[in-house]
Design an enzyme around this catalytic site. Structure first.
Site, PDB file in Angstrom:
ATOM      1  N   GLN A   1       0.660   1.036 -13.580  1.00 15.20           N
ATOM      2  CA  GLN A   1      -0.064   0.298 -12.758  1.00 15.20           C
ATOM      3  C   GLN A   1      -1.785   0.486 -12.768  1.00 15.20           C
ATOM      4  OE1 GLN A   1       1.224  -1.791  -8.905  1.00 15.20           O
ATOM      5  NE2 GLN A   1       0.019  -0.193  -8.136  1.00 15.20           N
TER       6      GLN A   1
ATOM      7  N   SER B   1       8.734   2.754  -0.908  1.00 12.54           N
ATOM      8  CA  SER B   1       9.168   1.845   0.045  1.00 12.54           C
ATOM      9  C   SER B   1      10.634   1.561  -0.166  1.00 12.54           C
ATOM     10  CB  SER B   1       8.208   0.565   0.168  1.00 12.54           C
ATOM     11  OG  SER B   1       6.974   0.877   0.569  1.00 12.54           O
TER      12      SER B   1
ATOM     13  N   GLY C   1      -1.888   4.871  -6.037  1.00 19.18           N
ATOM     14  CA  GLY C   1      -1.238   6.047  -6.004  1.00 19.18           C
ATOM     15  C   GLY C   1      -0.729   6.390  -7.504  1.00 19.18           C
TER      16      GLY C   1
ATOM     17  N   LYS D   1       2.076   7.630  -8.557  1.00 17.95           N
ATOM     18  CA  LYS D   1       3.548   7.158  -8.700  1.00 17.95           C
ATOM     19  C   LYS D   1       3.456   5.957  -9.412  1.00 17.95           C
ATOM     20  CE  LYS D   1       6.633   5.598  -5.685  1.00 17.95           C
ATOM     21  NZ  LYS D   1       7.221   4.718  -6.817  1.00 17.95           N
ATOM     22  N   ASP D   2       2.784   4.982  -9.548  1.00 19.29           N
ATOM     23  CA  ASP D   2       2.707   3.777 -10.032  1.00 19.29           C
ATOM     24  C   ASP D   2       1.858   4.030 -11.457  1.00 19.29           C
ATOM     25  OD1 ASP D   2       4.630   2.013  -8.681  1.00 19.29           O
ATOM     26  OD2 ASP D   2       3.106   2.367  -7.205  1.00 19.29           O
TER      27      ASP D   2
ATOM     28  N   HIS E   1       1.521   5.820   1.389  1.00 17.30           N
ATOM     29  CA  HIS E   1       0.452   4.968   1.785  1.00 17.30           C
ATOM     30  C   HIS E   1      -0.596   5.633   2.434  1.00 17.30           C
ATOM     31  CE1 HIS E   1       3.860   2.025   1.173  1.00 17.30           C
ATOM     32  NE2 HIS E   1       2.825   1.335   0.066  1.00 17.30           N
TER      33      HIS E   1
HETATM   34  O1  PAF Z   1       1.489  -0.957  -5.669  1.00 15.45           O
HETATM   35  C1  PAF Z   1       1.771  -1.768  -4.944  1.00 15.45           C
HETATM   36  O2  PAF Z   1       2.193  -1.816  -3.784  1.00 15.45           O
HETATM   37  C2  PAF Z   1       1.386  -3.366  -5.368  1.00 15.45           C
HETATM   38  O3  PAF Z   1       1.841  -3.472  -6.848  1.00 15.45           O
HETATM   39  C3  PAF Z   1      -0.082  -3.687  -5.201  1.00 15.45           C
HETATM   40  C4  PAF Z   1      -0.919  -2.815  -5.896  1.00 15.45           C
HETATM   41  C5  PAF Z   1      -0.336  -3.772  -4.049  1.00 15.45           C
HETATM   42  C6  PAF Z   1      -0.438  -5.041  -5.554  1.00 15.45           C
HETATM   43  O4  PAF Z   1       0.847  -6.051  -4.971  1.00 15.45           O
END
Ligand code: PAF
Length: 280
Positions: free
Chosen positions: A153, A186, A147, A149-150, A34
């Site tokens: 997403q 996390s 990031g 990593k996701d 982060h």
């Molecule tokens: O990647 C994350 O931590 C979550 O999916 C996000 C983008 C903050 C949405 O809740």
């Protein structure tokens, strides 16, 4: 740094900011991954807003919503030290008036969610897109940082921004790893010592695949077989190959291949994801 927990005050503060706004959406329990996003946002914008919100509507019924780490005090210190202007940490009741089935949601298209993480986490990306869209609206950010990593997403959020004409630039940031290559998450906090050793086999499989590809000895089948062997003590949910530009599943690998793995580590039943681009 202002710590804000309600929408009214956030809107007022945002109105008073001068210059560009960078947003880093998070669920808190901030780590170096982060911080790499936050540091970049601070560098590239006049103002950085970090949101810390464990978003209930992106968790399934049997997932880890209740045990997800909440460490606002430590998150606050890290944000303050990094030069963040606003830390937005709302309660659930501030963000949502009603249950998920009573809310207007943003649902990514079937093509994007009939694979990978979405298969085992139905509705997950509806929850992610909906909260991210709210945060874009509330912060009026010029840039938002996510990031790699996701990876699924990130792909889905970029598509949402394009499809819905959000006036925001999505900045994708590299995966941050520990010295032994474990991708930061996390959820690593859940891992027992034994689990952590097993979890390392995920990144080992990915780095081995990249090495084999560079040496010209890798096929989709050889990578899958070798990876599954390396991860035999894990509960592998998927190992998949997509084109990094389109996120379409590939039948054959090439320089644009992104390999993605999701696996559960047995002792602590922790679900981890990681990925690597075969060529860069
Ligand atoms: O990647 C994350 O931590 C979550 O999916 C996000 C983008 C903050 C949405 O809740």
């Amino acid at each position: 740094m202002k710590i804000i927990d309600n929408i009214k005050e956030l809107r007022e503060e945002i109105k008073n900011l001068k210059g560009s706004i960078g947003l880093v959406p998070t669920m808190g329990a901030l780590h170096q991954g982060h911080l790499s996003l936050i540091n970049r946002a601070v560098k590239e914008n006049d103002n950085t807003v970090v949101s810390v919100f464990v978003n209930p509507i992106q968790f399934g019924i049997n997932e880890d919503l209740d045990k997800y780490p909440r460490q606002l005090e430590n998150d606050t210190k890290l944000c303050e030290n990094a030069g963040v202007k606003i830390l937005f940490a709302p309660k659930v009741s501030e963000m949502y008036q009603g249950n998920k089935d009573e809310l207007t949601l943003i649902c990514p298209p079937y093509e994007a969610v009939n694979k990978l993480c979405a298969k085992s986490r139905p509705g997950h990306f509806d929850g992610v897109c909906s909260v991210v869209a709210k945060l874009f609206n509330l912060t009026k950010a010029n840039r938002a940082y996510f990031g790699q990593k996701d990876a699924q997403q990130l792909f889905i959020i970029k598509k949402m921004v394009k499809d819905l004409n959000f006036d925001i630039e999505i900045i994708s940031c590299p995966i941050v790893r520990e010295a032994d290559n474990l991708a930061l998450s996390s959820r690593n906090q859940y891992l027992t010592q034994h689990d952590r050793k097993l979890a390392l086999n995920i990144s080992k499989a990915l780095f081995q695949a990249k090495k084999d590809y560079k040496e010209g000895i890798a096929t989709k089948k050889s990578i899958t077989d070798n990876s599954l062997k390396l991860m035999e003590d894990l509960d592998v949910e998927y190992i998949e190959f997509v084109d990094i530009n389109t996120f379409e599943i590939q039948t054959q690998i090439n320089n644009d291949t992104l390999i993605l793995i999701a696996a559960r580590v047995p002792e602590s039943d922790t679900r981890l994801i990681d990925n690597i681009k075969l060529w860069d």
